[in-house]
Design a protein around this motif. Structure first.
Motif, PDB file in Angstrom:
ATOM      1  N   THR A 302       1.169  -0.619   0.214  1.00 26.51           N
ATOM      2  CA  THR A 302      -0.100  -0.072   0.004  1.00 26.51           C
ATOM      3  C   THR A 302       0.857   1.388  -0.238  1.00 26.51           C
ATOM      4  O   THR A 302       1.832   1.503   0.829  1.00 26.51           O
ATOM      5  N   ALA A 303       0.921   1.752  -0.538  1.00 27.05           N
ATOM      6  CA  ALA A 303       1.374   2.902  -1.067  1.00 27.05           C
ATOM      7  C   ALA A 303       0.120   4.401  -1.091  1.00 27.05           C
ATOM      8  O   ALA A 303       0.276   4.275  -2.152  1.00 27.05           O
ATOM      9  N   PRO A 304      -0.124   5.116  -0.081  1.00 25.85           N
ATOM     10  CA  PRO A 304      -0.637   6.243   0.119  1.00 25.85           C
ATOM     11  C   PRO A 304      -1.093   7.275  -1.178  1.00 25.85           C
ATOM     12  O   PRO A 304       0.167   7.729  -1.403  1.00 25.85           O
ATOM     13  N   LEU A 306       0.493  10.478  -3.152  1.00 33.68           N
ATOM     14  CA  LEU A 306       1.502  11.343  -3.322  1.00 33.68           C
ATOM     15  C   LEU A 306       0.836  12.990  -1.940  1.00 33.68           C
ATOM     16  O   LEU A 306       1.848  12.973  -0.791  1.00 33.68           O
ATOM     17  N   ARG A 307       0.402  13.624  -1.957  1.00 36.55           N
ATOM     18  CA  ARG A 307      -0.083  14.396  -1.572  1.00 36.55           C
ATOM     19  C   ARG A 307      -0.422  13.815  -0.183  1.00 36.55           C
ATOM     20  O   ARG A 307      -0.444  14.703   0.910  1.00 36.55           O
ATOM     21  N   LEU A 308      -0.681  12.399   0.449  1.00 40.63           N
ATOM     22  CA  LEU A 308      -0.893  12.406   0.930  1.00 40.63           C
ATOM     23  C   LEU A 308       0.616  11.347   2.067  1.00 40.63           C
ATOM     24  O   LEU A 308       0.473  11.341   3.283  1.00 40.63           O
ATOM     25  N   CYS A 309       1.266  11.447   1.712  1.00 37.21           N
ATOM     26  CA  CYS A 309       2.741  10.906   1.926  1.00 37.21           C
ATOM     27  C   CYS A 309       3.554  11.864   2.175  1.00 37.21           C
ATOM     28  O   CYS A 309       4.283  11.836   3.161  1.00 37.21           O
ATOM     29  N   THR A 310       3.550  13.157   2.007  1.00 33.97           N
ATOM     30  CA  THR A 310       4.126  13.951   1.944  1.00 33.97           C
ATOM     31  C   THR A 310       3.662  15.096   3.473  1.00 33.97           C
ATOM     32  O   THR A 310       2.317  14.779   3.760  1.00 33.97           O
ATOM     33  N   ASP A 311       4.626  15.880   3.805  1.00 28.72           N
ATOM     34  CA  ASP A 311       3.674  16.349   5.511  1.00 28.72           C
ATOM     35  C   ASP A 311       2.198  17.423   4.529  1.00 28.72           C
ATOM     36  O   ASP A 311       2.026  17.379   3.610  1.00 28.72           O
ATOM     37  N   ASN A 312       1.610  16.845   5.930  1.00 29.67           N
ATOM     38  CA  ASN A 312      -0.121  17.603   5.734  1.00 29.67           C
ATOM     39  C   ASN A 312      -0.833  17.264   6.412  1.00 29.67           C
ATOM     40  O   ASN A 312      -0.407  16.578   7.730  1.00 29.67           O
ATOM     41  N   ALA A 313      -2.020  18.134   7.455  1.00 27.77           N
ATOM     42  CA  ALA A 313      -2.232  18.108   8.256  1.00 27.77           C
ATOM     43  C   ALA A 313      -4.014  16.828   8.314  1.00 27.77           C
ATOM     44  O   ALA A 313      -4.109  16.626   9.471  1.00 27.77           O
ATOM     45  N   ALA A 314      -3.818  16.168   7.453  1.00 25.36           N
ATOM     46  CA  ALA A 314      -5.537  15.851   7.145  1.00 25.36           C
ATOM     47  C   ALA A 314      -4.495  14.264   8.047  1.00 25.36           C
ATOM     48  O   ALA A 314      -4.859  13.167   8.250  1.00 25.36           O
ATOM     49  N   MET A 315      -3.043  14.175   8.004  1.00 23.30           N
ATOM     50  CA  MET A 315      -3.099  12.583   8.588  1.00 23.30           C
ATOM     51  C   MET A 315      -3.117  12.816  10.341  1.00 23.30           C
ATOM     52  O   MET A 315      -3.113  12.204  11.390  1.00 23.30           O
ATOM     53  N   ILE A 316      -2.891  14.359  10.568  1.00 25.31           N
ATOM     54  CA  ILE A 316      -2.815  14.858  11.547  1.00 25.31           C
ATOM     55  C   ILE A 316      -3.796  14.378  12.335  1.00 25.31           C
ATOM     56  O   ILE A 316      -4.270  13.853  14.047  1.00 25.31           O
ATOM     57  N   ALA A 317      -5.043  15.421  12.040  1.00 25.54           N
ATOM     58  CA  ALA A 317      -6.490  14.929  11.994  1.00 25.54           C
ATOM     59  C   ALA A 317      -6.978  13.659  11.893  1.00 25.54           C
ATOM     60  O   ALA A 317      -7.411  13.196  13.452  1.00 25.54           O
ATOM     61  N   TRP A 318      -6.413  12.824  11.037  1.00 26.58           N
ATOM     62  CA  TRP A 318      -7.193  11.416  11.068  1.00 26.58           C
ATOM     63  C   TRP A 318      -5.947  10.671  12.339  1.00 26.58           C
ATOM     64  O   TRP A 318      -6.711   9.927  13.215  1.00 26.58           O
ATOM     65  N   ALA A 319      -5.156  11.083  13.218  1.00 22.69           N
ATOM     66  CA  ALA A 319      -4.342  10.841  13.705  1.00 22.69           C
ATOM     67  C   ALA A 319      -5.193  10.932  15.281  1.00 22.69           C
ATOM     68  O   ALA A 319      -5.242  10.120  16.335  1.00 22.69           O
ATOM     69  N   GLY A 320      -5.700  12.009  15.138  1.00 27.58           N
ATOM     70  CA  GLY A 320      -6.202  12.574  16.441  1.00 27.58           C
ATOM     71  C   GLY A 320      -7.207  11.347  16.216  1.00 27.58           C
ATOM     72  O   GLY A 320      -7.932  11.212  17.726  1.00 27.58           O
ATOM     73  N   HIS A 321      -8.386  11.136  15.763  1.00 25.26           N
ATOM     74  CA  HIS A 321      -9.655  10.134  15.388  1.00 25.26           C
ATOM     75  C   HIS A 321      -8.990   9.367  15.846  1.00 25.26           C
ATOM     76  O   HIS A 321     -10.013   8.058  16.906  1.00 25.26           O
ATOM     77  N   GLU A 322      -8.105   9.074  15.987  1.00 23.05           N
ATOM     78  CA  GLU A 322      -7.351   7.237  16.494  1.00 23.05           C
ATOM     79  C   GLU A 322      -7.341   7.805  17.459  1.00 23.05           C
ATOM     80  O   GLU A 322      -6.979   6.232  18.238  1.00 23.05           O
ATOM     81  N   LEU A 323      -6.926   7.902  18.310  1.00 26.03           N
ATOM     82  CA  LEU A 323      -6.924   8.631  19.404  1.00 26.03           C
ATOM     83  C   LEU A 323      -7.692   8.423  20.646  1.00 26.03           C
ATOM     84  O   LEU A 323      -8.498   8.306  21.448  1.00 26.03           O
ATOM     85  N   VAL A 324      -9.170   8.824  19.955  1.00 24.22           N
ATOM     86  CA  VAL A 324      -9.530   9.279  20.457  1.00 24.22           C
ATOM     87  C   VAL A 324     -10.814   8.114  20.271  1.00 24.22           C
ATOM     88  O   VAL A 324     -11.490   7.920  21.152  1.00 24.22           O
ATOM     89  N   GLU A 325     -10.991   7.278  18.829  1.00 20.23           N
ATOM     90  CA  GLU A 325     -11.718   5.940  19.382  1.00 20.23           C
ATOM     91  C   GLU A 325     -10.877   4.913  20.153  1.00 20.23           C
ATOM     92  O   GLU A 325     -11.776   4.101  20.581  1.00 20.23           O
ATOM     93  N   ALA A 326      -9.424   5.256  20.616  1.00 18.63           N
ATOM     94  CA  ALA A 326      -8.747   4.376  21.585  1.00 18.63           C
ATOM     95  C   ALA A 326      -8.986   4.867  22.820  1.00 18.63           C
ATOM     96  O   ALA A 326      -8.469   4.171  23.599  1.00 18.63           O
TER      97      ALA A 326
END
Ligand code: KG4
Ligand code: ZN
Length: 359
Positions: A302-304, A306-326
């Motif tokens: 799996t390779a996301p 490119l715009r989500l491979c390079t630095d971006n805030a969507a991945m940070i928001a998503w990691a936030g959801h993951e932490l909430v969920e867990a």
């Protein structure tokens, strides 16, 4: 009902703000890059980066909310990169998040930037835990077993330069444009990778750690010999050196990932997945090498995008959801950290390049 998180990223030279929903929808993903500000210096200048983040964060947040057609009051939380990275930029982001939180009464979730990269294949492809991840960018290089939003086992990483950093420095040595990755890849297309014998650092040593700075030094030596002999570099020399360099990086990454895959499969035989992230994952030669490797091991690859491979805030928001969920929102204190290893059980890796800490 879907919940929304506003993500904020400012750990290196991209100012990012994004809105992502708990059902994996990227409502907006704004990236304001600073390339023009640093161009004259041949690398990221931390003070300039920090000031540019401070100036552009509110603009980026505003644009992200507008593009998502949502207001701050519609958010359920704010997730912000709290490290690792250039401390001035990280502080700008954390302060922005604190201010928004105080104003709107929203909780703030501190996110590890590397975790953001490592969790991206779950946002883009819905991967299930665990999976093997090769994270390769201008500032990072790690082989990880991703087990949960806050659970990572590091199998190896670079002890000096990150691969993207080596691409950038080598491009400079060859008189090619920045960023070096794409320009080396383009030159390599017309080059002969076998003309110069460049080293494959650390392949003679056990384990999954990598090194790229000696490779760049070897390239400089070959370049200097040519300049001494003929007074400069011909286009064919540039292309052959670029091709040799790219092949050497590919060989090292593929061989170290092969070792990591063996270790990973011994631990997780029922979850045969390799994911890659980071700007260097855009390289066709490296991607092809990793794809062939995953076929050899009968693993999914799996390779996301490119715009989500390079630095971006969507991945940070998503990691936030993951932490909430867990239920892990309080796992990380909201303090700005220049260094923040994902796997604290392992000794720190050496090296802290132009884009900040490696481990
Ligand atoms: O992930 P990224 O946008 O930023 C961070 O470093 O965090 O990665 C940028 C790096 C640069 O060093 C750039 O030269 C490299 O990724 N890169 C590439 C390619 N495209 C970008 N490296 C090799 N081949 C490419 N096609
Ligand atoms: Zn990054």
């Amino acid at each position: 009902m879907a919940r929304f998180i506003l993500g904020i990223e400012s750990s290196c030279d991209d100012t990012g703000a994004a809105v992502v929903s708990s059902d994996r929808r990227i409502a907006s993903n704004v990236v304001v890059d600073q390339a023009a500000l640093h161009a004259a210096f041949g690398g990221v200048v931390p003070e300039i980066a920090a000031r540019a983040h401070a100036e552009k964060l509110d603009v980026a947040v505003d644009a992200a909310l507008r593009k998502a057609d949502l207001a701050l009051g519609d958010m359920d939380a704010i997730a912000v990169t709290a490290g690792p990275g250039l401390i001035g930029g990280v502080l700008s982001g954390v302060m922005m998040a604190r201010g928004l939180s105080a104003g709107a009464g929203l909780p703030v979730i501190a996110v590890n930037h590397l975790a953001g990269h490592a969790l991206t294949p779950r946002l883009t492809d819905g991967l299930t835990f665990p999976y093997l991840m090769l994270l390769v960018s201008g500032g990072h290089c790690q082989l990880l077993i991703v087990k949960g939003p806050n659970s990572f086992s590091r199998l190896g990483g670079t002890i000096d330069d990150a691969p993207g950093e080596a691409f950038d420095k080598s491009a400079r040595l060859l008189g090619l444009s920045q960023p070096g990755g794409p320009s080396i890849e383009a030159a390599a297309r017309n080059g002969d990778a076998s003309r110069f014998k460049l080293p494959r650092p650390l392949l003679d040593r056990d384990g999954c750690d990598m090194s790229f700075s000696g490779l760049k030094t070897a390239l400089r030596r070959e370049r200097d010999i040519l300049i001494e002999a003929q007074g400069g570099l011909h286009r064919s020399d540039q292309c052959d050196l670029a091709a040799g360099f790219q092949q050497a990086v590919t060989d090292v990454l593929v061989e170290k990932t092969r070792r990591a895959a063996t270790l990973y499969l011994a631990e997780q035989p029922l979850r045969p997945t390799i994911a890659v992230a980071g700007g260097v994952a855009a390289n066709t030669s490296i991607r092809a090498g990793l794809e062939t490797l995953s076929q050899e091991f009968d693993m999914a690859f799996t390779a996301p995008p490119l715009r989500l491979c390079t630095d971006n805030a969507a991945m940070i928001a998503w990691a936030g959801h993951e932490l909430v969920e867990a239920g892990l929102t309080n796992a990380n204190a909201l303090v700005a950290r220049p260094r923040w290893p994902l796997d604290t059980s392992k000794a720190a890796l050496l090296g802290s390049g132009k884009k900040g800490a490696k481990a």
